[in-house]
Design a protein around this motif. Structure first.
Motif, PDB file in Angstrom:
ATOM      1  N   ARG A 359       0.823  -1.372   0.110  1.00 30.48           N
ATOM      2  CA  ARG A 359       0.053   0.050   0.173  1.00 30.48           C
ATOM      3  C   ARG A 359       0.849   1.365  -0.035  1.00 30.48           C
ATOM      4  NH1 ARG A 359      -2.640  -1.317   3.947  1.00 30.48           N
ATOM      5  NH2 ARG A 359      -4.726  -1.571   3.103  1.00 30.48           N
ATOM      6  N   PRO A 360       0.668   2.394  -0.780  1.00 32.29           N
ATOM      7  CA  PRO A 360       1.426   3.487  -0.789  1.00 32.29           C
ATOM      8  C   PRO A 360       1.175   4.153   0.371  1.00 32.29           C
ATOM      9  CG  PRO A 360       0.149   3.299  -3.004  1.00 32.29           C
ATOM     10  CD  PRO A 360      -0.369   2.194  -2.055  1.00 32.29           C
ATOM     11  N   ASN A 361       2.430   4.920   0.531  1.00 28.64           N
ATOM     12  CA  ASN A 361       2.059   5.759   2.046  1.00 28.64           C
ATOM     13  C   ASN A 361       1.095   6.864   2.038  1.00 28.64           C
ATOM     14  OD1 ASN A 361       4.475   4.526   2.866  1.00 28.64           O
ATOM     15  ND2 ASN A 361       5.836   6.029   1.790  1.00 28.64           N
ATOM     16  N   GLY A 362       0.327   6.998   2.949  1.00 23.41           N
ATOM     17  CA  GLY A 362      -0.745   8.047   3.234  1.00 23.41           C
ATOM     18  C   GLY A 362      -2.062   7.390   2.928  1.00 23.41           C
ATOM     19  N   ILE A 363      -2.000   6.220   2.455  1.00 15.78           N
ATOM     20  CA  ILE A 363      -3.607   5.769   2.144  1.00 15.78           C
ATOM     21  C   ILE A 363      -3.692   4.634   3.329  1.00 15.78           C
ATOM     22  CG2 ILE A 363      -5.014   4.130   0.747  1.00 15.78           C
ATOM     23  CD1 ILE A 363      -3.327   5.415  -1.660  1.00 15.78           C
ATOM     24  N   ILE A 364      -4.643   5.127   4.488  1.00 18.99           N
ATOM     25  CA  ILE A 364      -5.045   4.135   5.618  1.00 18.99           C
ATOM     26  C   ILE A 364      -6.580   4.363   5.722  1.00 18.99           C
ATOM     27  CG2 ILE A 364      -4.654   4.272   8.048  1.00 18.99           C
ATOM     28  CD1 ILE A 364      -2.253   5.908   7.757  1.00 18.99           C
ATOM     29  N   PRO A 365      -6.812   2.978   5.818  1.00 23.00           N
ATOM     30  CA  PRO A 365      -8.437   3.015   6.111  1.00 23.00           C
ATOM     31  C   PRO A 365      -8.787   3.751   7.267  1.00 23.00           C
ATOM     32  CG  PRO A 365      -7.536   0.726   6.245  1.00 23.00           C
ATOM     33  CD  PRO A 365      -6.308   1.678   5.854  1.00 23.00           C
ATOM     34  N   HIS A 366      -9.940   4.079   7.602  1.00 22.82           N
ATOM     35  CA  HIS A 366     -10.423   4.757   8.690  1.00 22.82           C
ATOM     36  C   HIS A 366     -11.460   3.872   9.153  1.00 22.82           C
ATOM     37  CE1 HIS A 366      -7.924   8.208   7.793  1.00 22.82           C
ATOM     38  NE2 HIS A 366      -8.531   8.321   6.591  1.00 22.82           N
ATOM     39  N   ASP A 367     -11.763   4.133  10.662  1.00 20.03           N
ATOM     40  CA  ASP A 367     -12.858   3.690  11.410  1.00 20.03           C
ATOM     41  C   ASP A 367     -14.087   4.431  11.285  1.00 20.03           C
ATOM     42  OD1 ASP A 367     -11.342   1.436  12.181  1.00 20.03           O
ATOM     43  OD2 ASP A 367     -10.589   2.415  13.944  1.00 20.03           O
ATOM     44  N   LEU A 368     -15.025   3.852  10.123  1.00 21.47           N
ATOM     45  CA  LEU A 368     -16.046   4.768   9.776  1.00 21.47           C
ATOM     46  C   LEU A 368     -17.351   4.045  10.531  1.00 21.47           C
ATOM     47  CD1 LEU A 368     -15.607   5.714   6.078  1.00 21.47           C
ATOM     48  CD2 LEU A 368     -14.827   6.787   8.189  1.00 21.47           C
ATOM     49  N   ILE A 369     -18.315   5.041  10.772  1.00 26.73           N
ATOM     50  CA  ILE A 369     -19.338   4.572  11.515  1.00 26.73           C
ATOM     51  C   ILE A 369     -20.630   4.765  10.585  1.00 26.73           C
ATOM     52  CG2 ILE A 369     -21.057   5.136  13.352  1.00 26.73           C
ATOM     53  CD1 ILE A 369     -18.811   5.684  15.086  1.00 26.73           C
ATOM     54  N   LEU A 370     -21.602   4.034  10.348  1.00 22.21           N
ATOM     55  CA  LEU A 370     -22.722   4.226   9.453  1.00 22.21           C
ATOM     56  C   LEU A 370     -23.927   4.422  10.723  1.00 22.21           C
ATOM     57  CD1 LEU A 370     -22.473   1.502   6.573  1.00 22.21           C
ATOM     58  CD2 LEU A 370     -22.219   3.813   6.563  1.00 22.21           C
ATOM     59  N   GLY A 371     -24.598   5.284  10.427  1.00 25.10           N
ATOM     60  CA  GLY A 371     -25.851   5.399  11.223  1.00 25.10           C
ATOM     61  C   GLY A 371     -27.073   4.425  10.846  1.00 25.10           C
ATOM     62  N   PRO A 372     -28.232   4.534  11.437  1.00 22.97           N
ATOM     63  CA  PRO A 372     -29.253   3.749  11.002  1.00 22.97           C
ATOM     64  C   PRO A 372     -29.956   4.081   9.739  1.00 22.97           C
ATOM     65  CG  PRO A 372     -29.918   5.432  12.679  1.00 22.97           C
ATOM     66  CD  PRO A 372     -28.282   5.342  12.703  1.00 22.97           C
ATOM     67  N   ASN A 373     -29.782   5.220   9.421  1.00 20.87           N
ATOM     68  CA  ASN A 373     -30.326   5.841   7.982  1.00 20.87           C
ATOM     69  C   ASN A 373     -29.185   6.623   7.162  1.00 20.87           C
ATOM     70  OD1 ASN A 373     -32.114   6.016   5.859  1.00 20.87           O
ATOM     71  ND2 ASN A 373     -33.046   7.582   6.711  1.00 20.87           N
ATOM     72  N   PRO A 374     -28.100   5.926   6.672  1.00 20.77           N
ATOM     73  CA  PRO A 374     -26.908   6.770   6.362  1.00 20.77           C
ATOM     74  C   PRO A 374     -27.376   7.228   5.107  1.00 20.77           C
ATOM     75  CG  PRO A 374     -26.706   4.306   5.999  1.00 20.77           C
ATOM     76  CD  PRO A 374     -27.791   4.507   6.843  1.00 20.77           C
ATOM     77  N   SER A 375     -26.777   8.532   4.492  1.00 22.14           N
ATOM     78  CA  SER A 375     -26.825   9.064   3.174  1.00 22.14           C
ATOM     79  C   SER A 375     -26.238   8.070   2.110  1.00 22.14           C
ATOM     80  CB  SER A 375     -26.471  10.603   3.142  1.00 22.14           C
ATOM     81  OG  SER A 375     -24.891  10.422   3.555  1.00 22.14           O
ATOM     82  N   SER A 376     -26.418   8.693   0.853  1.00 25.69           N
ATOM     83  CA  SER A 376     -25.843   8.019  -0.193  1.00 25.69           C
ATOM     84  C   SER A 376     -24.169   8.351  -0.265  1.00 25.69           C
ATOM     85  CB  SER A 376     -26.426   8.288  -1.479  1.00 25.69           C
ATOM     86  OG  SER A 376     -26.325   9.904  -1.758  1.00 25.69           O
ATOM     87  N   LEU A 377     -23.832   9.674   0.255  1.00 24.44           N
ATOM     88  CA  LEU A 377     -22.497   9.970   0.231  1.00 24.44           C
ATOM     89  C   LEU A 377     -21.842   9.240   1.297  1.00 24.44           C
ATOM     90  CD1 LEU A 377     -22.880  13.908  -0.144  1.00 24.44           C
ATOM     91  CD2 LEU A 377     -21.882  12.358  -1.571  1.00 24.44           C
ATOM     92  N   ALA A 378     -22.684   9.051   2.435  1.00 25.43           N
ATOM     93  CA  ALA A 378     -21.920   8.132   3.690  1.00 25.43           C
ATOM     94  C   ALA A 378     -21.789   6.811   3.147  1.00 25.43           C
ATOM     95  CB  ALA A 378     -22.748   8.260   4.689  1.00 25.43           C
ATOM     96  N   LEU A 379     -22.770   6.362   2.503  1.00 22.95           N
ATOM     97  CA  LEU A 379     -22.348   4.774   1.886  1.00 22.95           C
ATOM     98  C   LEU A 379     -21.412   4.711   0.891  1.00 22.95           C
ATOM     99  CD1 LEU A 379     -26.300   3.747   1.511  1.00 22.95           C
ATOM    100  CD2 LEU A 379     -24.799   2.943   3.133  1.00 22.95           C
ATOM    101  N   ARG A 380     -21.106   5.574   0.114  1.00 30.11           N
ATOM    102  CA  ARG A 380     -20.218   5.497  -1.003  1.00 30.11           C
ATOM    103  C   ARG A 380     -18.697   5.711  -0.199  1.00 30.11           C
ATOM    104  NH1 ARG A 380     -19.462   9.560  -6.016  1.00 30.11           N
ATOM    105  NH2 ARG A 380     -19.481  11.208  -4.207  1.00 30.11           N
ATOM    106  N   LYS A 381     -18.792   6.652   0.854  1.00 28.18           N
ATOM    107  CA  LYS A 381     -17.595   6.815   1.473  1.00 28.18           C
ATOM    108  C   LYS A 381     -16.905   5.560   2.387  1.00 28.18           C
ATOM    109  CE  LYS A 381     -15.306  10.095   4.857  1.00 28.18           C
ATOM    110  NZ  LYS A 381     -15.485  11.350   5.665  1.00 28.18           N
ATOM    111  N   TYR A 382     -18.094   4.705   2.833  1.00 27.25           N
ATOM    112  CA  TYR A 382     -17.666   3.661   3.567  1.00 27.25           C
ATOM    113  C   TYR A 382     -17.394   2.685   2.753  1.00 27.25           C
ATOM    114  CZ  TYR A 382     -18.454  -0.301   6.766  1.00 27.25           C
ATOM    115  OH  TYR A 382     -18.349  -1.277   7.814  1.00 27.25           O
ATOM    116  N   LEU A 383     -18.023   2.326   1.492  1.00 26.89           N
ATOM    117  CA  LEU A 383     -17.496   1.575   0.431  1.00 26.89           C
ATOM    118  C   LEU A 383     -16.035   1.886   0.114  1.00 26.89           C
ATOM    119  CD1 LEU A 383     -18.654  -0.969  -0.985  1.00 26.89           C
ATOM    120  CD2 LEU A 383     -19.505   0.399  -2.790  1.00 26.89           C
ATOM    121  N   ASN A 384     -15.812   3.107  -0.321  1.00 25.17           N
ATOM    122  CA  ASN A 384     -14.307   3.401  -0.604  1.00 25.17           C
ATOM    123  C   ASN A 384     -13.516   2.919   0.530  1.00 25.17           C
ATOM    124  OD1 ASN A 384     -12.097   4.543  -1.706  1.00 25.17           O
ATOM    125  ND2 ASN A 384     -12.594   6.767  -1.058  1.00 25.17           N
TER     126      ASN A 384
END
Length: 402
Positions: A359-384
């Motif tokens: 993995r290149p430097n600077g690319i680190i997965p984060h601990d993301l939290i999905l709420g009970p009714n996530p938005s489409s932007l939040a879903l794409r960010k989580y999948l990313n």
């Protein structure tokens, strides 16, 4: 004389006048057709005796698949003989239509000379047969998937293209046509030709699952999808889409909704993932776009197989009746599914060599939290973020998108 009598006389006069103006046929059969009338069945029977390779070149399927199609379609295409003439058999109707779709003879005149039939007869056969093919095969070879079938499609997407919870890829395709009468520039598209648009959804193995055809060529994919029945059925929960489920190998216990994928022309929705804009892309978003494109290309490959098999679509469809053009395209799509299910090669998962697992430097997965009714932007960010995790990242993705 009463007014009603005057009207009756006027109607009779107009009827007789119109009758006189009708052009009388100078002949019942064209001399060429009358001379070769005994060759009709010879032509059809002769083709069936050719090798499988030659038969497939003309009719775009093997003889065994064709005979199975004849068995299915015969009850729908069988006509009654009359005292004036014998009907055209279901076998010959299918041969004429398949040769037309295959591009061997893309004009009714050429097909008429080949089968010793009149041009109008050929036109009527193509119009009737394509409609019957669609109506007969659609419920078997392009039926709306049930919940279990959607899950099987999602499993194939994950196995073949490493895209979890994906139900299909969406895209539109332009089919060249001759300009319809009295339509102005409605069908003139940005590629500078007249067309109708097919909006389609394909699965991971190159089969159509849903199609809509007949949209004017000047429209965009986003505009078509916005008013399509496809979008309405998805949003009304009428497609038996499975309930959200945990992503494979995901360390979190979040339920992620099942979704379709499309290119940048489509809107971002909870049920539809699209790529990040290229002009503002970062290294992490490029990883997402790469993984998305691996899944999205299945519909592009399906369009390619359709056009390669039915070479009629490599040139403008020489028909000026919108309903007939739509039936031609729909019948070709369902025949694609029919033929591919009988004799197509199944896709196999492959690993791409030449990449690096570092993995290149600077690319680190984060601990993301999905709420009970996530938005489409939040879903794409989580999948990313999911694609960046060590257990879900592809070994070669870093070399191909960064």
């Amino acid at each position: 004389m009463s007014s009603s009598s005057d009207e009756e006389v006027l109607v009779l006069y107009l009827y007789l006048r119109q009758r006189r103006r009708r052009k009388r046929r100078s002949m019942w059969l064209h001399p060429y057709i009358e001379k070769n009338i005994n060759c009709r069945m010879f032509v059809a029977a002769k083709e069936l005796q050719q090798t499988d390779r030659k038969f497939m070149d003309c009719y775009r399927m093997s003889k065994n698949t064709y005979l199975e199609l004849v068995e299915i379609m015969t009850p729908q295409l069988q006509k009654q003989n009359t005292n004036m003439r014998e009907c055209v058999s279901p076998q010959e109707r299918l041969l004429i239509t398949l040769m037309y779709l295959g591009g061997t003879s893309t004009t009714y005149v050429a097909l008429g000379l080949y089968f010793a039939r009149g041009e109008s007869t050929i036109a009527n056969i193509v119009a009737e047969t394509t409609k019957k093919i669609w109506e007969t095969l659609m419920n078997t070879y392009m039926a709306v998937p049930d919940t279990n079938k959607w899950k099987q499609i999602a499993e194939r997407y994950y196995t073949l293209w490493n895209m979890p919870n994906c139900l299909g890829s969406l895209d539109g395709k332009h089919f060249k046509i001759k300009k319809y009468p009295n339509t102005g520039s409605a069908n003139f598209n940005y590629k500078n030709y007249n067309s109708v648009i097919l909006m389609a959804c394909a699965d991971a193995d190159g089969l159509f699952t849903m199609i809509e055809v007949g949209y004017a060529g000047r429209n965009s994919d986003a505009g078509i999808f916005r008013v399509s029945d496809m979008k309405r059925l998805i949003e009304s929960d009428a497609l038996n889409i499975p309930a959200p489920a945990r992503l494979p190998l995901d360390e979190n216990n979040y339920s992620f909704p099942f979704y379709f994928v499309g290119d940048e022309a489509f809107p971002l929705e909870k049920y539809l993932m699209r790529p990040f804009p290229g002009r503002t892309a970062t290294n992490t978003s490029r990883v997402f776009n790469y993984r998305l494109s691996r899944a999205r290309k299945s519909v592009e490959c399906t369009f390619g197989m359709l056009t390669e098999k039915f070479m009629l679509f490599e040139s403008p469809i020489r028909c000026r009746t919108p309903e007939v053009v739509n039936n031609i395209i729909k019948s070709a799509c369902v025949l694609h599914n029919f033929v591919r299910s009988k004799e197509g090669m199944s896709y196999q998962a492959t690993n791409i060599s030449g990449g690096t697992s570092q993995r290149p430097n600077g690319i680190i997965p984060h601990d993301l939290i999905l709420g009970p009714n996530p938005s489409s932007l939040a879903l794409r960010k989580y999948l990313n973020n999911y694609f960046l995790a060590p257990q879900t990242a592809l070994p070669w993705q870093w070399a191909y998108c960064i």
